[in-house]
Motif scaffolding. Structure first.
Motif, PDB file in Angstrom:
ATOM      1  N   ALA A  50      41.917  36.290  34.657  1.00  0.00           N
ATOM      2  CA  ALA A  50      41.563  37.417  35.513  1.00  0.00           C
ATOM      3  C   ALA A  50      40.054  37.456  35.749  1.00  0.00           C
ATOM      4  N   ARG A  51      39.687  37.804  37.001  1.00  0.00           N
ATOM      5  CA  ARG A  51      38.258  37.873  37.334  1.00  0.00           C
ATOM      6  C   ARG A  51      37.691  39.207  36.866  1.00  0.00           C
ATOM      7  N   ASP A  52      36.383  39.303  36.934  1.00  0.00           N
ATOM      8  CA  ASP A  52      35.680  40.505  36.473  1.00  0.00           C
ATOM      9  C   ASP A  52      36.121  41.723  37.289  1.00  0.00           C
ATOM     10  N   ILE A  53      36.550  42.782  36.591  1.00  0.00           N
ATOM     11  CA  ILE A  53      37.039  43.986  37.266  1.00  0.00           C
ATOM     12  C   ILE A  53      35.926  44.668  38.073  1.00  0.00           C
ATOM     13  N   ALA A  54      34.670  44.329  37.740  1.00  0.00           N
ATOM     14  CA  ALA A  54      33.538  44.911  38.492  1.00  0.00           C
ATOM     15  C   ALA A  54      33.607  44.509  39.964  1.00  0.00           C
ATOM     16  N   GLU A  55      34.103  43.303  40.235  1.00  0.00           N
ATOM     17  CA  GLU A  55      34.268  42.861  41.637  1.00  0.00           C
ATOM     18  C   GLU A  55      35.226  43.794  42.366  1.00  0.00           C
ATOM     19  N   LEU A  56      36.307  44.152  41.662  1.00  0.00           N
ATOM     20  CA  LEU A  56      37.284  45.056  42.269  1.00  0.00           C
ATOM     21  C   LEU A  56      36.648  46.425  42.508  1.00  0.00           C
ATOM     22  N   GLY A  57      35.840  46.882  41.538  1.00  0.00           N
ATOM     23  CA  GLY A  57      35.146  48.165  41.692  1.00  0.00           C
ATOM     24  C   GLY A  57      34.272  48.166  42.934  1.00  0.00           C
ATOM     25  N   TYR A 122      51.433  47.266  48.511  1.00  0.00           N
ATOM     26  CA  TYR A 122      51.836  45.867  48.752  1.00  0.00           C
ATOM     27  C   TYR A 122      50.743  44.866  48.334  1.00  0.00           C
ATOM     28  N   GLN A 123      49.626  45.406  47.870  1.00  0.00           N
ATOM     29  CA  GLN A 123      48.547  44.518  47.409  1.00  0.00           C
ATOM     30  C   GLN A 123      48.691  44.217  45.910  1.00  0.00           C
ATOM     31  N   TYR A 124      49.778  44.738  45.314  1.00  0.00           N
ATOM     32  CA  TYR A 124      49.918  44.641  43.861  1.00  0.00           C
ATOM     33  C   TYR A 124      49.876  43.196  43.361  1.00  0.00           C
ATOM     34  N   GLY A 125      50.595  42.306  44.062  1.00  0.00           N
ATOM     35  CA  GLY A 125      50.715  40.918  43.596  1.00  0.00           C
ATOM     36  C   GLY A 125      49.359  40.280  43.322  1.00  0.00           C
ATOM     37  N   TRP A 126      48.517  40.257  44.353  1.00  0.00           N
ATOM     38  CA  TRP A 126      47.229  39.570  44.162  1.00  0.00           C
ATOM     39  C   TRP A 126      46.277  40.378  43.288  1.00  0.00           C
ATOM     40  N   LEU A 127      46.386  41.712  43.342  1.00  0.00           N
ATOM     41  CA  LEU A 127      45.518  42.526  42.485  1.00  0.00           C
ATOM     42  C   LEU A 127      45.833  42.264  41.011  1.00  0.00           C
ATOM     43  N   HIS A 128      47.137  42.106  40.735  1.00  0.00           N
ATOM     44  CA  HIS A 128      47.546  41.852  39.351  1.00  0.00           C
ATOM     45  C   HIS A 128      47.118  40.456  38.912  1.00  0.00           C
ATOM     46  N   ASN A 129      47.378  39.484  39.810  1.00  0.00           N
ATOM     47  CA  ASN A 129      47.089  38.096  39.429  1.00  0.00           C
ATOM     48  C   ASN A 129      45.594  37.816  39.305  1.00  0.00           C
ATOM     49  N   VAL A 130      44.811  38.428  40.203  1.00  0.00           N
ATOM     50  CA  VAL A 130      43.379  38.108  40.216  1.00  0.00           C
ATOM     51  C   VAL A 130      42.594  39.008  39.259  1.00  0.00           C
ATOM     52  N   TYR A 131      42.967  40.309  39.215  1.00  0.00           N
ATOM     53  CA  TYR A 131      42.161  41.239  38.410  1.00  0.00           C
ATOM     54  C   TYR A 131      42.938  41.867  37.252  1.00  0.00           C
ATOM     55  N   GLY A 132      44.200  41.461  37.096  1.00  0.00           N
ATOM     56  CA  GLY A 132      45.000  42.004  36.004  1.00  0.00           C
ATOM     57  C   GLY A 132      45.313  43.484  36.163  1.00  0.00           C
ATOM     58  N   VAL A 133      45.427  43.941  37.422  1.00  0.00           N
ATOM     59  CA  VAL A 133      45.703  45.360  37.677  1.00  0.00           C
ATOM     60  C   VAL A 133      47.150  45.683  37.295  1.00  0.00           C
ATOM     61  N   GLY A 134      47.354  46.755  36.526  1.00  0.00           N
ATOM     62  CA  GLY A 134      48.701  47.193  36.177  1.00  0.00           C
ATOM     63  C   GLY A 134      49.216  48.176  37.217  1.00  0.00           C
ATOM     64  N   PHE A 135      50.458  48.620  37.031  1.00  0.00           N
ATOM     65  CA  PHE A 135      51.057  49.526  38.017  1.00  0.00           C
ATOM     66  C   PHE A 135      50.309  50.866  38.061  1.00  0.00           C
ATOM     67  N   GLY A 136      49.918  51.354  36.879  1.00  0.00           N
ATOM     68  CA  GLY A 136      49.154  52.611  36.818  1.00  0.00           C
ATOM     69  C   GLY A 136      47.845  52.497  37.580  1.00  0.00           C
TER      70      GLY A 136
END
Lengths: 513, 245
Positions: A50-57, A122-136
């Motif tokens: 998983a990439r740095d969550i700061a990128e997602l922020g 619908y962005q869950y797949g890549w968000l989970h795979n790239v940043y480890g985002v959970g459902f919550g």
């Protein structure tokens, strides 16, 4: 029962009823549900690397900022569309407390905003795979997005209420809005040009402590990140401040301008005319509020080609010249990707540029033309009419292709012949979009829009697949340029065939709607 | 000039036009009357070639979807068909170019003058009122000088001057030998100039009346038919003439 509660409950009840009476909507919901389940299951595995969550922020801040800015900016023109024309005509003259009517409008708008925000899930797949985002975490991002849009609309209403009667106030607010947005962008990114690792610097800038204090966008980004990291205090901080913002703005609109009815009327009328146009089969013209007429006259065209020259005049007055704003934005993003991937040659940036085309518009003016009688009445050959209706989009695609591939090629330092091959194939891909759009309209024009989009992408992939396979083989055996050109030639041939076969779309109006 | 034989138009199970036959000769004005939902606009759209149908429609002996027929047919839709981002004059230029007209400018100026649009020639259509948009739509249809014209509720939204002018246009078209079919539910608007009237109920012709025949007026006949017709009554493709009633 209170009239407003009755109206709200009856609307909900009737929309549920009409949902179950519409097989198409049920099927569509099942398909969307299945797609969501696929996305959910596809991203159910452990997220490795998983990439740095700061990128997602940083990405979340950019998205929220863009949405809040564009929603709030609409307040300078026509306010926010919290009410329908039925509300305007039935509720406003009724002996009801205006403040309660306002609350009713806000609640209704919250529901509408929630529905349009659902695309985020619908962005869950890549968000989970790239940043480890959970459902919550996903729900946190969704709620943050929804509240950002809602607050943006509330701000638009406030802006309109305060500035609708004064050009000076409008100018002041417009300047303030742009300056504040620019200040946020500049404050986050000012170190980037001097940094070694520009991406890391941009991410760090967008995650600086002060950005959490930014009204609405910063607060809600905190809320979303709190949901991602399981930090309840951070979530409460963001949500609490946003709730205060909503309460304050609602109070301001209600108190400062007790007669807010006039302020929502323009937006309600604009929305109503768009809905009416859609029901009557006319596509609303996406023209600026103030159109500069400029030079008059079509300056060319005989027979079917008159449509092409007419489209050029219309595009000029819509302030769409060779490329529209969306295309320019996509070009900038593609160039940024080319810069980051410049060590891998032109192929990644070229493929990314093709991918970005999916989000662009290839419907052009020809779709709007189908809602007028002239194209059916004109005594010209249907194929010629179809080509002329699409001509402006074909030219636009060619200009975009040459410009974008020249820039990308220059950034990655690709040789000229390869750049030309890429530009040619990108243009052919544009033609392929146009042809698949025509085919979708011809075959599925009667179906709801969401179905059409699904079938459009299905046909796009099916028709392009053989060309892609051939391109891979040609690329392996004869070089990259030949491979890219092979894909282009395939799509050119398929597009021409589709347009030829669909020429009778102009035989009568029922073949497409 | 144009002829419809056994036209049936269905929308799924709903039969909007049921076995309609009709003929409008050169120099004749036919009116299509009927309550809302009788099928008038559907019939007009079938003639204009906008809808699919069963049966046969010819314009001057040619199938209505042939290029020859399209050259002779003019259609004025119920909702004004104008482009928001073109000026009034550019609409006429567009039509002239699309129909490959020569020396069209004097005709265009005359039409705009008749419908009081000359002052608006450089205004965008989006700036026009609904009535002005309707007048522009009419000008666009008249510019190619079609020999057969079909009007769908042409008077709705027009100001008194435009109504007067349009009625004059109807009479001039008749004088010039054109075939004109006008769909309307405004009975008093057609009193002065109709030659033959077809009254539609539930997708069929309930009666056909020739001007000057019979004792009863058009309005009396219309209300007798429409108010006495039970729901779902089929007037019959073999429409009764007033004499037979």
């Amino acid at each position: 029962m209170n009239a407003l509660i009755y109206l709200t409950l009856t609307r909900i009840k009737n929309s549920v009823r009409s949902f179950f009476r519409s097989p198409a909507r049920i099927v569509l919901t099942v398909i969307m549900g299945a797609l969501f389940a696929t996305v959910l299951l596809g991203g159910a595995g452990p997220a490795e690397g998983a990439r740095d969550i700061a990128e997602l922020g940083a990405g979340i801040l950019a998205l929220y900022l863009l949405m809040f800015f564009s929603c709030a900016k609409s307040g300078l023109n026509n306010g926010a569309s919290f009410f329908s024309m039925a509300d305007v005509q039935l509720l406003f003259p009724a002996p009801l407390n205006p403040h309660r009517v306002l609350v009713y409008g806000l609640v209704r708008q919250l529901g509408v905003t929630f529905m349009v925000s659902l695309f985020v899930i619908y962005q869950y797949g890549w968000l989970h795979n790239v940043y480890g985002v959970g459902f919550g975490g996903l729900i946190g991002i969704l709620l943050g997005y929804m509240l950002t849009v809602f607050c943006g609309q509330l701000a638009a209403m406030g802006i309109y209420a305060w500035s609708s009667g004064s050009e000076r106030r409008k100018r002041v607010l417009r300047t303030l809005l742009y300056l504040m947005t620019l200040a946020v962008v500049a404050g986050s990114l000012y170190r980037v040009p001097f940094a070694q690792n520009k991406l890391a610097e941009a991410v760090a800038g967008a995650n600086a402590e002060w950005t959490n204090l930014l009204p609405v966008v910063g607060w809600l980004r905190s809320f979303a990140l709190g949901a991602l990291c399981g930090n309840a205090a951070q979530m409460l901080w963001g949500l609490g401040l946003t709730a205060a913002f909503i309460a304050l703005f609602a109070l301001l609109v209600a108190r400062l301008d007790a007669d807010f009815y006039e302020d929502v009327l323009v937006a309600a009328e604009t929305t109503q005319s768009a809905i009416t146009a859609q029901k009557e089969g006319r596509a609303a013209e996406s023209a600026p509020v103030r159109v500069r007429v400029g030079k008059t006259g079509l300056r060319g065209g005989k027979g079917a080609s008159a449509f092409y020259f007419k489209h050029r005049v219309e595009s000029r007055r819509s302030r769409v010249f060779l490329m529209d704003m969306v295309s320019l934005l996509f070009l900038a993003i593609s160039c940024a990707v080319a810069w980051f991937t410049r060590d891998s040659g032109i192929l990644p940036a070229f493929l990314f540029s093709l991918y970005m085309m999916i989000f662009g518009s290839f419907t052009g003016r020809w779709v709007r033309e189908l809602t007028y009688p002239y194209v059916y009445l004109l005594p010209e050959k249907p194929f010629r009419k179809l080509l002329m209706l699409c001509a402006e989009t074909i030219v636009k695609s060619a200009v975009e292709s040459v410009l974008s591939m020249a820039l990308i090629g220059w950034i990655v330092g690709a040789p000229l012949p390869l750049i030309l091959c890429c530009a040619f194939t990108r243009w052919c891909f544009g033609l392929h979009f146009i042809a698949c759009n025509v085919l979708t309209d011809r075959l599925f024009g009667r179906l709801p829009r969401a179905f059409q989009v699904i079938f459009f992408f299905l046909m796009l992939v099916l028709a392009a697949a053989p060309g892609a396979v051939a391109a891979v083989f040609a690329g392996i055996f004869a070089g990259l340029g030949v491979g890219i050109c092979t894909a282009g030639l395939w799509m050119l041939a398929v597009s021409a065939l589709i347009l030829l076969l669909c020429r009778n779309i102009l035989d009568n109006a029922e073949l497409n709607n | 000039m144009f002829e419809i034989r056994n036209l049936t138009k269905r929308y799924g199970k709903l039969v909007a036009n049921d076995n309609i036959s009709l003929q409008v000769g050169d120099g004749q004005i036919a009116v299509l009357l009927g309550p809302n939902g009788a099928g008038k606009s559907t019939l007009i759209k079938c003639i204009a070639g906008l809808l699919r149908f069963e049966g046969e429609i010819t314009v001057d002996g040619q199938p209505n979807k042939s290029l020859e027929a399209k050259r002779k047919l003019g259609y004025i839709p119920e909702l004004p068909a104008v482009y928001d981002l073109l000026t009034v004059w550019e609409h006429l230029e567009f039509i002239a170019r699309a129909y490959r007209l020569e020396n069209w400018q004097p005709d265009a100026e005359q039409l705009l003058a008749r419908f009081e649009l000359l002052e608006k020639r450089d205004a965008l259509a989006k700036e026009l009122s609904k009535g002005m948009r309707q007048k522009l739509s009419i000008c666009c249809a008249l510019l190619p000088r079609p020999r057969a014209l079909i009007f769908d509720e042409p008077l709705v939204g027009l100001d008194p001057h435009a109504i007067k002018e349009l009625k004059k246009v109807f009479l001039e078209l008749r004088e010039a030998g054109c075939a004109v079919l006008i769909s309307t539910h405004m009975l008093d608007s057609v009193e002065d100039y109709w030659d033959v009237a077809h009254i539609m109920v539930h997708g069929r012709f309930a009666a056909t009346k020739v001007n000057g025949d019979g004792q009863r007026g058009l309005e009396e006949l219309f209300f007798e038919i429409t108010e006495n017709a039970p729901k779902g009554q089929q007037g019959g493709a073999d429409a009764e003439t007033e004499e037979s009633r």
